[in-house]
Enzyme design. Structure first.
Site, PDB file in Angstrom:
ATOM      1  N   THR A   1       0.809  -1.221   0.000  1.00 11.11           N
ATOM      2  CA  THR A   1       0.000   0.000   0.000  1.00 11.11           C
ATOM      3  C   THR A   1       0.848   1.280   0.000  1.00 11.11           C
ATOM      4  OG1 THR A   1      -1.680  -1.182   1.245  1.00 11.11           O
ATOM      5  CG2 THR A   1      -1.832   1.209   1.296  1.00 11.11           C
TER       6      THR A   1
ATOM      7  N   GLY B   1      -4.241   2.233  -2.695  1.00  9.94           N
ATOM      8  CA  GLY B   1      -4.786   1.339  -1.671  1.00  9.94           C
ATOM      9  C   GLY B   1      -5.413   0.148  -2.379  1.00  9.94           C
TER      10      GLY B   1
ATOM     11  N   ALA C   1      -3.495 -15.641   2.360  1.00  7.30           N
ATOM     12  CA  ALA C   1      -3.631 -15.062   3.704  1.00  7.30           C
ATOM     13  C   ALA C   1      -5.075 -14.778   4.108  1.00  7.30           C
ATOM     14  CB  ALA C   1      -2.816 -13.767   3.777  1.00  7.30           C
TER      15      ALA C   1
ATOM     16  N   ARG D   1     -27.004  -9.923  34.235  1.00 11.07           N
ATOM     17  CA  ARG D   1     -27.624  -8.593  34.350  1.00 11.07           C
ATOM     18  C   ARG D   1     -29.127  -8.701  34.658  1.00 11.07           C
ATOM     19  NH1 ARG D   1     -26.926  -3.327  35.651  1.00 11.07           N
ATOM     20  NH2 ARG D   1     -28.124  -1.916  34.313  1.00 11.07           N
TER      21      ARG D   1
ATOM     22  N   GLY E   1     -25.251  -2.859  26.861  1.00 14.52           N
ATOM     23  CA  GLY E   1     -25.810  -1.517  27.077  1.00 14.52           C
ATOM     24  C   GLY E   1     -24.706  -0.505  27.362  1.00 14.52           C
ATOM     25  N   GLY E   2     -24.948   0.393  28.309  1.00 14.81           N
ATOM     26  CA  GLY E   2     -23.971   1.442  28.642  1.00 14.81           C
ATOM     27  C   GLY E   2     -22.652   0.860  29.137  1.00 14.81           C
TER      28      GLY E   2
ATOM     29  N   GLU F   1      -6.070  -6.049   3.966  1.00 14.43           N
ATOM     30  CA  GLU F   1      -5.961  -7.232   3.085  1.00 14.43           C
ATOM     31  C   GLU F   1      -7.100  -7.289   2.061  1.00 14.43           C
ATOM     32  OE1 GLU F   1      -4.547 -10.940   4.510  1.00 14.43           O
ATOM     33  OE2 GLU F   1      -3.176  -9.994   5.911  1.00 14.43           O
TER      34      GLU F   1
HETATM   35  C1  LIG Z   1      -4.297  -1.061  10.437  1.00 18.44           C
HETATM   36  C2  LIG Z   1      -3.927  -1.286   9.004  1.00 18.44           C
HETATM   37  C3  LIG Z   1      -2.855  -2.125   8.703  1.00 18.44           C
HETATM   38  C4  LIG Z   1      -2.460  -2.305   7.370  1.00 18.44           C
HETATM   39  N1  LIG Z   1      -1.377  -3.118   7.091  1.00 18.44           N
HETATM   40  C5  LIG Z   1      -0.922  -3.189   5.813  1.00 18.44           C
HETATM   41  C6  LIG Z   1       0.280  -3.927   5.505  1.00 18.44           C
HETATM   42  O1  LIG Z   1       0.890  -4.565   6.371  1.00 18.44           O
HETATM   43  N2  LIG Z   1       0.738  -3.911   4.220  1.00 18.44           N
HETATM   44  C7  LIG Z   1       0.088  -3.234   3.222  1.00 18.44           C
HETATM   45  O2  LIG Z   1       0.566  -3.246   2.085  1.00 18.44           O
HETATM   46  N3  LIG Z   1      -1.061  -2.535   3.488  1.00 18.44           N
HETATM   47  C8  LIG Z   1      -1.568  -2.496   4.748  1.00 18.44           C
HETATM   48  N4  LIG Z   1      -2.728  -1.788   5.017  1.00 18.44           N
HETATM   49  C9  LIG Z   1      -3.410  -1.095   3.937  1.00 18.44           C
HETATM   50  C10 LIG Z   1      -4.744  -1.717   3.542  1.00 18.44           C
HETATM   51  O3  LIG Z   1      -4.544  -2.910   2.845  1.00 18.44           O
HETATM   52  C11 LIG Z   1      -5.517  -0.662   2.735  1.00 18.44           C
HETATM   53  O4  LIG Z   1      -5.954   0.294   3.663  1.00 18.44           O
HETATM   54  C12 LIG Z   1      -6.674  -1.237   1.950  1.00 18.44           C
HETATM   55  O5  LIG Z   1      -6.221  -2.023   0.896  1.00 18.44           O
HETATM   56  C13 LIG Z   1      -7.609  -0.157   1.390  1.00 18.44           C
HETATM   57  O6  LIG Z   1      -6.922   0.868   0.779  1.00 18.44           O
HETATM   58  P1  LIG Z   1      -7.259   2.391   1.161  1.00 18.44           P
HETATM   59  O7  LIG Z   1      -7.261   2.467   2.638  1.00 18.44           O
HETATM   60  O8  LIG Z   1      -6.321   3.276   0.430  1.00 18.44           O
HETATM   61  O9  LIG Z   1      -8.736   2.640   0.685  1.00 18.44           O
HETATM   62  P2  LIG Z   1      -9.236   3.061  -0.782  1.00 18.44           P
HETATM   63  O10 LIG Z   1      -8.725   2.099  -1.796  1.00 18.44           O
HETATM   64  O11 LIG Z   1      -8.973   4.494  -0.992  1.00 18.44           O
HETATM   65  O12 LIG Z   1     -10.793   2.843  -0.634  1.00 18.44           O
HETATM   66  C14 LIG Z   1     -11.663   3.771  -0.009  1.00 18.44           C
HETATM   67  C15 LIG Z   1     -13.079   3.221  -0.080  1.00 18.44           C
HETATM   68  O13 LIG Z   1     -13.468   3.073  -1.456  1.00 18.44           O
HETATM   69  C16 LIG Z   1     -13.826   1.723  -1.707  1.00 18.44           C
HETATM   70  N5  LIG Z   1     -13.388   1.360  -3.065  1.00 18.44           N
HETATM   71  C17 LIG Z   1     -12.189   1.619  -3.655  1.00 18.44           C
HETATM   72  N6  LIG Z   1     -12.158   1.116  -4.880  1.00 18.44           N
HETATM   73  C18 LIG Z   1     -13.339   0.487  -5.087  1.00 18.44           C
HETATM   74  C19 LIG Z   1     -13.906  -0.247  -6.169  1.00 18.44           C
HETATM   75  N7  LIG Z   1     -13.235  -0.470  -7.295  1.00 18.44           N
HETATM   76  N8  LIG Z   1     -15.152  -0.755  -6.019  1.00 18.44           N
HETATM   77  C20 LIG Z   1     -15.846  -0.557  -4.863  1.00 18.44           C
HETATM   78  N9  LIG Z   1     -15.367   0.134  -3.800  1.00 18.44           N
HETATM   79  C21 LIG Z   1     -14.125   0.647  -3.919  1.00 18.44           C
HETATM   80  C22 LIG Z   1     -13.108   0.898  -0.640  1.00 18.44           C
HETATM   81  O14 LIG Z   1     -13.732  -0.336  -0.425  1.00 18.44           O
HETATM   82  C23 LIG Z   1     -13.197   1.834   0.552  1.00 18.44           C
HETATM   83  O15 LIG Z   1     -14.453   1.700   1.154  1.00 18.44           O
HETATM   84  C24 LIG Z   1      -3.164  -1.637   6.337  1.00 18.44           C
HETATM   85  C25 LIG Z   1      -4.256  -0.832   6.646  1.00 18.44           C
HETATM   86  C26 LIG Z   1      -4.645  -0.646   7.955  1.00 18.44           C
HETATM   87  C27 LIG Z   1      -5.817   0.243   8.250  1.00 18.44           C
END
Ligand SMILES: Cc1cc2nc3c(=O)[nH]c(=O)nc-3n(C[C@H](O)[C@H](O)[C@H](O)COP(=O)(O)OP(=O)(O)OC[C@H]3O[C@@H](n4cnc5c(N)ncnc54)[C@H](O)[C@@H]3O)c2cc1C
Length: 391
Positions: free
Chosen positions: A128, A133, A244, A270, A342-343, A366
Protein backbone atom coordinates in the site's frame (compact mmCIF):
# COMPACT_ATOMS: atom_id res chain seq x y z
CA UNK A 1 -25.01 -30.60 24.03
CA UNK A 2 -23.61 -31.49 20.64
CA UNK A 3 -21.07 -29.16 19.05
CA UNK A 4 -20.17 -29.13 15.36
CA UNK A 5 -17.43 -31.69 14.81
CA UNK A 6 -14.67 -30.50 12.50
CA UNK A 7 -12.82 -33.79 12.86
CA UNK A 8 -9.47 -32.29 13.82
CA UNK A 9 -6.47 -34.60 13.92
CA UNK A 10 -4.56 -35.01 17.17
CA UNK A 11 -1.89 -32.65 15.83
CA UNK A 12 -4.45 -30.00 14.90
CA UNK A 13 -6.08 -30.30 18.32
CA UNK A 14 -2.66 -29.71 19.89
CA UNK A 15 -2.17 -26.55 17.85
CA UNK A 16 -5.58 -25.31 19.02
CA UNK A 17 -4.72 -26.03 22.65
CA UNK A 18 -1.28 -24.43 22.42
CA UNK A 19 -2.64 -21.23 20.84
CA UNK A 20 -5.58 -21.20 23.28
CA UNK A 21 -3.24 -21.44 26.28
CA UNK A 22 -1.14 -18.49 25.08
CA UNK A 23 -4.27 -16.53 24.24
CA UNK A 24 -6.00 -17.05 27.59
CA UNK A 25 -2.93 -16.96 29.86
CA UNK A 26 -0.64 -14.43 28.18
CA UNK A 27 -2.78 -12.22 25.94
CA UNK A 28 -6.11 -11.73 27.74
CA UNK A 29 -4.56 -10.42 31.00
CA UNK A 30 -2.56 -7.67 29.23
CA UNK A 31 -4.68 -6.78 26.19
CA UNK A 32 -6.38 -3.73 27.73
CA UNK A 33 -3.05 -2.30 28.91
CA UNK A 34 -1.34 -2.91 25.56
CA UNK A 35 -4.28 -1.18 23.87
CA UNK A 36 -4.24 1.77 26.25
CA UNK A 37 -0.47 2.28 25.99
CA UNK A 38 -0.28 1.44 22.26
CA UNK A 39 2.50 -0.93 23.22
CA UNK A 40 4.03 -3.45 20.82
CA UNK A 41 3.59 -6.95 22.34
CA UNK A 42 7.24 -8.11 22.37
CA UNK A 43 6.77 -10.44 25.38
CA UNK A 44 3.92 -12.28 23.68
CA UNK A 45 5.90 -12.47 20.43
CA UNK A 46 8.56 -14.33 22.43
CA UNK A 47 5.93 -16.72 23.82
CA UNK A 48 4.61 -17.42 20.31
CA UNK A 49 8.17 -17.97 19.08
CA UNK A 50 8.93 -20.39 21.91
CA UNK A 51 5.80 -22.34 21.04
CA UNK A 52 7.10 -22.60 17.41
CA UNK A 53 3.91 -21.00 16.11
CA UNK A 54 5.72 -18.60 13.74
CA UNK A 55 6.86 -21.65 11.80
CA UNK A 56 3.46 -23.27 11.52
CA UNK A 57 3.13 -22.82 7.73
CA UNK A 58 6.85 -23.17 6.94
CA UNK A 59 8.17 -26.55 5.72
CA UNK A 60 10.23 -28.60 8.16
CA UNK A 61 13.25 -28.28 5.84
CA UNK A 62 13.37 -24.57 6.79
CA UNK A 63 12.78 -25.04 10.49
CA UNK A 64 8.99 -24.88 10.49
CA UNK A 65 6.24 -27.32 11.45
CA UNK A 66 5.19 -27.99 7.86
CA UNK A 67 1.47 -27.41 8.43
CA UNK A 68 -0.91 -25.59 6.09
CA UNK A 69 -3.46 -22.84 5.71
CA UNK A 70 -5.98 -24.76 7.85
CA UNK A 71 -3.64 -25.05 10.85
CA UNK A 72 -2.78 -21.35 10.49
CA UNK A 73 -6.51 -20.58 10.65
CA UNK A 74 -6.92 -22.71 13.79
CA UNK A 75 -4.09 -20.85 15.54
CA UNK A 76 -5.26 -17.40 14.36
CA UNK A 77 -8.81 -18.04 15.59
CA UNK A 78 -7.59 -18.94 19.08
CA UNK A 79 -5.15 -16.01 19.30
CA UNK A 80 -7.81 -13.59 18.06
CA UNK A 81 -10.06 -14.69 20.90
CA UNK A 82 -7.55 -12.90 23.11
CA UNK A 83 -6.65 -9.82 21.04
CA UNK A 84 -6.65 -9.16 17.32
CA UNK A 85 -3.90 -6.52 17.54
CA UNK A 86 -1.46 -9.13 18.84
CA UNK A 87 -2.84 -11.65 16.32
CA UNK A 88 -2.38 -9.18 13.45
CA UNK A 89 1.30 -8.85 14.35
CA UNK A 90 1.58 -12.64 14.19
CA UNK A 91 -0.39 -12.82 10.92
CA UNK A 92 1.62 -9.98 9.34
CA UNK A 93 4.82 -11.97 9.76
CA UNK A 94 3.23 -14.76 7.71
CA UNK A 95 2.08 -12.20 5.12
CA UNK A 96 5.70 -11.12 4.73
CA UNK A 97 6.88 -14.75 4.70
CA UNK A 98 4.39 -16.19 2.17
CA UNK A 99 6.00 -14.49 -0.89
CA UNK A 100 9.35 -16.00 0.06
CA UNK A 101 7.76 -19.42 0.59
CA UNK A 102 5.78 -19.24 -2.67
CA UNK A 103 8.26 -17.53 -5.00
CA UNK A 104 11.68 -17.48 -3.28
CA UNK A 105 14.73 -19.20 -4.73
CA UNK A 106 16.28 -22.06 -2.76
CA UNK A 107 18.95 -19.65 -1.45
CA UNK A 108 16.36 -17.06 -0.39
CA UNK A 109 14.25 -19.68 1.40
CA UNK A 110 17.29 -21.07 3.21
CA UNK A 111 18.41 -17.58 4.19
CA UNK A 112 15.13 -16.11 5.45
CA UNK A 113 12.57 -18.79 6.32
CA UNK A 114 14.41 -20.34 9.32
CA UNK A 115 14.61 -16.92 11.02
CA UNK A 116 10.92 -16.22 10.32
CA UNK A 117 9.96 -19.74 11.48
CA UNK A 118 11.79 -19.38 14.77
CA UNK A 119 10.34 -15.91 15.40
CA UNK A 120 13.91 -14.52 15.69
CA UNK A 121 13.02 -12.02 12.98
CA UNK A 122 9.56 -10.64 12.21
CA UNK A 123 8.52 -10.17 8.63
CA UNK A 124 6.19 -7.63 6.96
CA UNK A 125 4.52 -6.99 3.61
CA UNK A 126 4.66 -3.62 1.86
CA UNK A 127 2.24 -2.95 -0.98
CA UNK A 128 0.00 0.00 0.00
CA UNK A 129 0.95 3.64 -0.70
CA UNK A 130 -0.77 6.98 -0.09
CA UNK A 131 -2.37 6.95 -3.56
CA UNK A 132 -2.50 3.20 -4.06
CA UNK A 133 -4.79 1.34 -1.67
CA UNK A 134 -7.38 -0.81 -3.43
CA UNK A 135 -5.89 0.34 -6.74
CA UNK A 136 -2.57 -1.43 -6.29
CA UNK A 137 -1.56 -0.73 -9.89
CA UNK A 138 -1.22 2.95 -8.93
CA UNK A 139 1.93 2.36 -6.82
CA UNK A 140 4.71 4.87 -7.39
CA UNK A 141 7.63 3.29 -5.52
CA UNK A 142 10.30 2.48 -8.08
CA UNK A 143 13.21 0.06 -8.24
CA UNK A 144 15.96 0.75 -10.75
CA UNK A 145 18.87 -1.55 -11.64
CA UNK A 146 22.19 0.19 -11.08
CA UNK A 147 25.45 -1.66 -11.38
CA UNK A 148 25.14 -4.80 -9.29
CA UNK A 149 22.29 -3.43 -7.15
CA UNK A 150 18.67 -2.37 -7.14
CA UNK A 151 17.88 1.15 -5.92
CA UNK A 152 14.42 1.75 -4.41
CA UNK A 153 12.70 5.10 -4.01
CA UNK A 154 9.22 5.84 -2.65
CA UNK A 155 7.05 5.45 0.44
CA UNK A 156 4.90 2.52 1.54
CA UNK A 157 2.06 3.44 3.90
CA UNK A 158 0.39 1.68 6.86
CA UNK A 159 2.71 -1.28 6.94
CA UNK A 160 1.92 -3.60 9.84
CA UNK A 161 5.03 -4.14 12.03
CA UNK A 162 6.86 -1.43 10.05
CA UNK A 163 9.98 -0.59 12.04
CA UNK A 164 9.63 -3.66 14.28
CA UNK A 165 10.08 -6.27 11.53
CA UNK A 166 13.48 -7.19 10.07
CA UNK A 167 12.45 -8.67 6.73
CA UNK A 168 10.20 -6.78 4.28
CA UNK A 169 8.60 -8.05 1.08
CA UNK A 170 8.12 -4.98 -1.09
CA UNK A 171 6.30 -4.48 -4.39
CA UNK A 172 7.88 -1.76 -6.53
CA UNK A 173 7.57 -0.55 -10.13
CA UNK A 174 10.34 -1.73 -12.41
CA UNK A 175 8.75 -0.96 -15.79
CA UNK A 176 6.24 1.87 -15.59
CA UNK A 177 4.85 1.22 -19.08
CA UNK A 178 4.23 -2.49 -18.72
CA UNK A 179 0.99 -2.28 -16.69
CA UNK A 180 0.27 -5.50 -14.81
CA UNK A 181 3.77 -6.77 -15.64
CA UNK A 182 5.42 -3.55 -14.51
CA UNK A 183 6.07 -4.42 -10.87
CA UNK A 184 8.58 -6.66 -9.14
CA UNK A 185 8.80 -8.06 -5.60
CA UNK A 186 11.91 -7.50 -3.50
CA UNK A 187 13.22 -8.54 -0.10
CA UNK A 188 14.46 -5.55 1.88
CA UNK A 189 16.10 -5.91 5.27
CA UNK A 190 16.01 -3.51 8.20
CA UNK A 191 19.47 -1.94 8.16
CA UNK A 192 19.72 -1.76 4.37
CA UNK A 193 21.11 1.68 3.52
CA UNK A 194 18.34 4.15 2.60
CA UNK A 195 15.45 2.38 4.39
CA UNK A 196 13.76 4.58 7.00
CA UNK A 197 10.52 4.39 9.00
CA UNK A 198 7.75 6.93 9.57
CA UNK A 199 6.07 7.73 12.86
CA UNK A 200 3.85 5.13 14.51
CA UNK A 201 0.24 5.73 13.35
CA UNK A 202 -2.42 6.41 15.99
CA UNK A 203 -5.42 4.20 15.32
CA UNK A 204 -9.07 3.62 16.31
CA UNK A 205 -8.30 0.03 17.24
CA UNK A 206 -5.57 -2.54 16.76
CA UNK A 207 -3.48 -0.25 18.91
CA UNK A 208 -0.95 -2.84 20.11
CA UNK A 209 -0.01 -3.49 16.49
CA UNK A 210 2.42 -0.98 15.05
CA UNK A 211 1.67 0.58 11.68
CA UNK A 212 4.26 2.78 9.98
CA UNK A 213 5.49 4.13 6.68
CA UNK A 214 8.49 2.51 5.03
CA UNK A 215 10.55 5.26 3.41
CA UNK A 216 12.93 4.29 0.61
CA UNK A 217 15.47 6.98 -0.12
CA UNK A 218 17.95 5.63 -2.66
CA UNK A 219 17.69 2.36 -0.76
CA UNK A 220 20.33 0.09 -2.25
CA UNK A 221 19.90 -3.68 -2.09
CA UNK A 222 21.87 -6.51 -3.72
CA UNK A 223 20.68 -7.95 -7.03
CA UNK A 224 19.78 -11.31 -5.51
CA UNK A 225 16.93 -9.80 -3.46
CA UNK A 226 14.47 -10.01 -6.36
CA UNK A 227 11.65 -12.42 -5.50
CA UNK A 228 10.44 -14.56 -8.39
CA UNK A 229 10.95 -12.95 -11.78
CA UNK A 230 11.08 -9.32 -12.81
CA UNK A 231 7.52 -8.28 -13.71
CA UNK A 232 5.84 -10.80 -11.36
CA UNK A 233 5.28 -8.31 -8.52
CA UNK A 234 1.51 -7.97 -8.77
CA UNK A 235 1.03 -11.72 -9.28
CA UNK A 236 3.13 -12.37 -6.17
CA UNK A 237 1.07 -9.83 -4.20
CA UNK A 238 -2.25 -11.37 -5.28
CA UNK A 239 -1.17 -14.98 -4.60
CA UNK A 240 0.08 -13.89 -1.18
CA UNK A 241 -3.23 -12.23 -0.34
CA UNK A 242 -5.20 -15.23 -1.64
CA UNK A 243 -3.31 -17.47 0.77
CA UNK A 244 -3.63 -15.06 3.70
CA UNK A 245 -7.30 -14.03 3.48
CA UNK A 246 -8.85 -17.15 5.09
CA UNK A 247 -6.62 -16.34 8.07
CA UNK A 248 -8.25 -12.92 8.39
CA UNK A 249 -11.61 -14.70 8.29
CA UNK A 250 -10.38 -16.92 11.13
CA UNK A 251 -9.41 -13.82 13.11
CA UNK A 252 -12.99 -12.59 12.61
CA UNK A 253 -14.35 -15.89 13.95
CA UNK A 254 -12.12 -15.80 17.06
CA UNK A 255 -12.97 -12.18 17.79
CA UNK A 256 -16.71 -12.75 17.34
CA UNK A 257 -16.59 -15.84 19.57
CA UNK A 258 -14.95 -13.78 22.30
CA UNK A 259 -17.59 -11.03 21.95
CA UNK A 260 -20.36 -13.63 22.04
CA UNK A 261 -18.98 -15.27 25.19
CA UNK A 262 -18.80 -11.88 26.95
CA UNK A 263 -22.34 -10.99 25.85
CA UNK A 264 -23.80 -14.35 26.93
CA UNK A 265 -22.14 -14.17 30.35
CA UNK A 266 -23.39 -10.62 30.87
CA UNK A 267 -26.92 -11.43 29.67
CA UNK A 268 -27.17 -14.19 32.26
CA UNK A 269 -25.94 -11.92 35.08
CA UNK A 270 -27.62 -8.59 34.35
CA UNK A 271 -30.94 -8.09 36.12
CA UNK A 272 -33.49 -5.58 34.84
CA UNK A 273 -37.23 -5.54 35.56
CA UNK A 274 -36.55 -8.20 38.20
CA UNK A 275 -35.18 -10.81 35.78
CA UNK A 276 -32.01 -11.58 33.87
CA UNK A 277 -31.97 -9.83 30.52
CA UNK A 278 -31.35 -13.27 28.95
CA UNK A 279 -35.04 -13.97 29.55
CA UNK A 280 -36.00 -11.23 27.05
CA UNK A 281 -36.58 -12.63 23.59
CA UNK A 282 -34.93 -9.60 21.98
CA UNK A 283 -31.65 -10.47 23.70
CA UNK A 284 -31.98 -14.20 23.04
CA UNK A 285 -32.54 -13.56 19.34
CA UNK A 286 -29.41 -11.40 19.09
CA UNK A 287 -27.38 -14.13 20.77
CA UNK A 288 -29.00 -16.81 18.59
CA UNK A 289 -28.05 -14.90 15.44
CA UNK A 290 -24.52 -14.37 16.73
CA UNK A 291 -23.85 -18.00 17.56
CA UNK A 292 -25.37 -19.22 14.26
CA UNK A 293 -23.37 -16.77 12.17
CA UNK A 294 -20.14 -17.52 14.04
CA UNK A 295 -20.56 -21.24 13.32
CA UNK A 296 -21.40 -20.59 9.66
CA UNK A 297 -18.29 -18.41 9.35
CA UNK A 298 -16.09 -20.99 11.04
CA UNK A 299 -17.39 -23.73 8.73
CA UNK A 300 -16.70 -21.56 5.66
CA UNK A 301 -13.16 -20.64 6.77
CA UNK A 302 -12.27 -24.23 7.61
CA UNK A 303 -13.71 -25.60 4.36
CA UNK A 304 -11.86 -23.04 2.21
CA UNK A 305 -8.58 -23.52 4.09
CA UNK A 306 -8.84 -27.29 3.63
CA UNK A 307 -9.59 -26.83 -0.07
CA UNK A 308 -6.46 -24.71 -0.42
CA UNK A 309 -4.36 -27.27 1.43
CA UNK A 310 -5.74 -30.01 -0.82
CA UNK A 311 -3.99 -28.30 -3.74
CA UNK A 312 -6.69 -26.08 -5.29
CA UNK A 313 -5.21 -23.95 -8.06
CA UNK A 314 -7.27 -20.79 -8.60
CA UNK A 315 -8.85 -20.03 -5.22
CA UNK A 316 -9.09 -16.21 -5.29
CA UNK A 317 -12.92 -16.34 -5.12
CA UNK A 318 -13.03 -18.86 -2.25
CA UNK A 319 -10.37 -17.00 -0.33
CA UNK A 320 -12.25 -13.70 -0.77
CA UNK A 321 -15.46 -15.37 0.50
CA UNK A 322 -13.56 -16.74 3.52
CA UNK A 323 -12.52 -13.21 4.51
CA UNK A 324 -15.67 -11.32 3.50
CA UNK A 325 -18.37 -13.23 5.36
CA UNK A 326 -16.60 -13.77 8.73
CA UNK A 327 -15.30 -10.19 8.95
CA UNK A 328 -18.67 -8.59 8.18
CA UNK A 329 -20.06 -11.03 10.75
CA UNK A 330 -17.40 -10.02 13.32
CA UNK A 331 -18.28 -6.33 12.93
CA UNK A 332 -21.95 -7.14 13.53
CA UNK A 333 -21.27 -9.56 16.41
CA UNK A 334 -19.03 -7.11 18.28
CA UNK A 335 -21.54 -4.28 17.73
CA UNK A 336 -24.35 -6.49 19.02
CA UNK A 337 -22.23 -7.53 22.02
CA UNK A 338 -21.84 -3.85 22.95
CA UNK A 339 -25.62 -3.45 22.54
CA UNK A 340 -26.31 -6.40 24.87
CA UNK A 341 -24.04 -4.87 27.52
CA UNK A 342 -25.81 -1.52 27.08
CA UNK A 343 -23.97 1.44 28.64
CA UNK A 344 -21.51 -0.90 30.31
CA UNK A 345 -20.56 -2.16 26.87
CA UNK A 346 -19.57 1.36 25.89
CA UNK A 347 -17.19 1.67 28.82
CA UNK A 348 -13.59 0.53 28.80
CA UNK A 349 -14.25 -1.54 31.95
CA UNK A 350 -15.59 -4.32 29.70
CA UNK A 351 -13.61 -5.86 26.81
CA UNK A 352 -16.37 -5.58 24.18
CA UNK A 353 -15.63 -1.85 23.72
CA UNK A 354 -12.13 -2.70 22.43
CA UNK A 355 -13.44 -5.65 20.42
CA UNK A 356 -15.84 -3.42 18.49
CA UNK A 357 -13.11 -0.82 17.79
CA UNK A 358 -10.74 -3.57 16.69
CA UNK A 359 -13.26 -5.36 14.47
CA UNK A 360 -13.53 -2.51 11.97
CA UNK A 361 -10.07 -3.03 10.50
CA UNK A 362 -10.95 -6.56 9.42
CA UNK A 363 -13.30 -5.10 6.80
CA UNK A 364 -10.53 -2.82 5.52
CA UNK A 365 -7.10 -4.44 5.42
CA UNK A 366 -5.96 -7.23 3.09
CA UNK A 367 -8.53 -6.01 0.56
CA UNK A 368 -11.59 -4.04 1.64
CA UNK A 369 -14.80 -6.02 1.72
CA UNK A 370 -16.04 -4.02 -1.27
CA UNK A 371 -12.99 -5.11 -3.25
CA UNK A 372 -13.57 -8.70 -2.16
CA UNK A 373 -17.14 -8.48 -3.48
CA UNK A 374 -15.60 -7.29 -6.77
CA UNK A 375 -13.23 -10.29 -6.78
CA UNK A 376 -16.13 -12.69 -6.17
CA UNK A 377 -18.33 -10.89 -8.71
CA UNK A 378 -15.66 -11.04 -11.41
CA UNK A 379 -15.02 -14.73 -10.69
CA UNK A 380 -18.68 -15.75 -10.93
CA UNK A 381 -19.02 -13.73 -14.12
CA UNK A 382 -16.05 -15.61 -15.60
CA UNK A 383 -17.38 -18.96 -14.39
CA UNK A 384 -20.74 -18.22 -16.01
CA UNK A 385 -19.04 -17.40 -19.31
CA UNK A 386 -17.21 -20.74 -19.19
CA UNK A 387 -19.89 -23.13 -18.03
CA UNK A 388 -23.18 -21.26 -17.86
CA UNK A 389 -25.52 -21.30 -14.91
CA UNK A 390 -26.34 -24.26 -12.71
CA UNK A 391 -23.73 -26.71 -14.01
C1 LIG B 1 -4.30 -1.06 10.44
C2 LIG B 1 -3.93 -1.29 9.00
C3 LIG B 1 -2.85 -2.12 8.70
C4 LIG B 1 -2.46 -2.31 7.37
N1 LIG B 1 -1.38 -3.12 7.09
C5 LIG B 1 -0.92 -3.19 5.81
C6 LIG B 1 0.28 -3.93 5.50
O1 LIG B 1 0.89 -4.57 6.37
N2 LIG B 1 0.74 -3.91 4.22
C7 LIG B 1 0.09 -3.23 3.22
O2 LIG B 1 0.57 -3.25 2.08
N3 LIG B 1 -1.06 -2.53 3.49
C8 LIG B 1 -1.57 -2.50 4.75
N4 LIG B 1 -2.73 -1.79 5.02
C9 LIG B 1 -3.41 -1.10 3.94
C10 LIG B 1 -4.74 -1.72 3.54
O3 LIG B 1 -4.54 -2.91 2.85
C11 LIG B 1 -5.52 -0.66 2.74
O4 LIG B 1 -5.95 0.29 3.66
C12 LIG B 1 -6.67 -1.24 1.95
O5 LIG B 1 -6.22 -2.02 0.90
C13 LIG B 1 -7.61 -0.16 1.39
O6 LIG B 1 -6.92 0.87 0.78
P1 LIG B 1 -7.26 2.39 1.16
O7 LIG B 1 -7.26 2.47 2.64
O8 LIG B 1 -6.32 3.28 0.43
O9 LIG B 1 -8.74 2.64 0.68
P2 LIG B 1 -9.24 3.06 -0.78
O10 LIG B 1 -8.73 2.10 -1.80
O11 LIG B 1 -8.97 4.49 -0.99
O12 LIG B 1 -10.79 2.84 -0.63
C14 LIG B 1 -11.66 3.77 -0.01
C15 LIG B 1 -13.08 3.22 -0.08
O13 LIG B 1 -13.47 3.07 -1.46
C16 LIG B 1 -13.83 1.72 -1.71
N5 LIG B 1 -13.39 1.36 -3.06
C17 LIG B 1 -12.19 1.62 -3.65
N6 LIG B 1 -12.16 1.12 -4.88
C18 LIG B 1 -13.34 0.49 -5.09
C19 LIG B 1 -13.91 -0.25 -6.17
N7 LIG B 1 -13.23 -0.47 -7.30
N8 LIG B 1 -15.15 -0.76 -6.02
C20 LIG B 1 -15.85 -0.56 -4.86
N9 LIG B 1 -15.37 0.13 -3.80
C21 LIG B 1 -14.12 0.65 -3.92
C22 LIG B 1 -13.11 0.90 -0.64
O14 LIG B 1 -13.73 -0.34 -0.42
C23 LIG B 1 -13.20 1.83 0.55
O15 LIG B 1 -14.45 1.70 1.15
C24 LIG B 1 -3.16 -1.64 6.34
C25 LIG B 1 -4.26 -0.83 6.65
C26 LIG B 1 -4.64 -0.65 7.95
C27 LIG B 1 -5.82 0.24 8.25
Amino acid sequence: MAQVNYFLTEEQQMIVELARKISREKIVPVRAELDEKEEFPWDIIKDLAQADLFGLYIPEAYGGLGAGCFEMCLALEELAYGCIAVTTTFAASALGGYPILLFGSEEQKARYLPDIASGRRLSAFGLTEANAGSDVAAIQTTAVEEGGSWVLNGTKQWITSGGEADIYTIIALTDRNKGARGATAFIVEKGDPGLGFGKKERKMGLRASSTRELIFNDCRIPKDRVLGKRGQGFIIAMRTLDLARPGIGAIGVGLAQAAFDEALKYAKERIQFGQSIMSFQAIQHMLADMVTQIEASRALVYAVARTIDAGAKDFAKLSAMAKLFPTDMAMKATTDAVQILGGYGYMKDYPVEKMMRDAKVLQIYEGTNQILRNVIGQAINKEYAIRGCGN
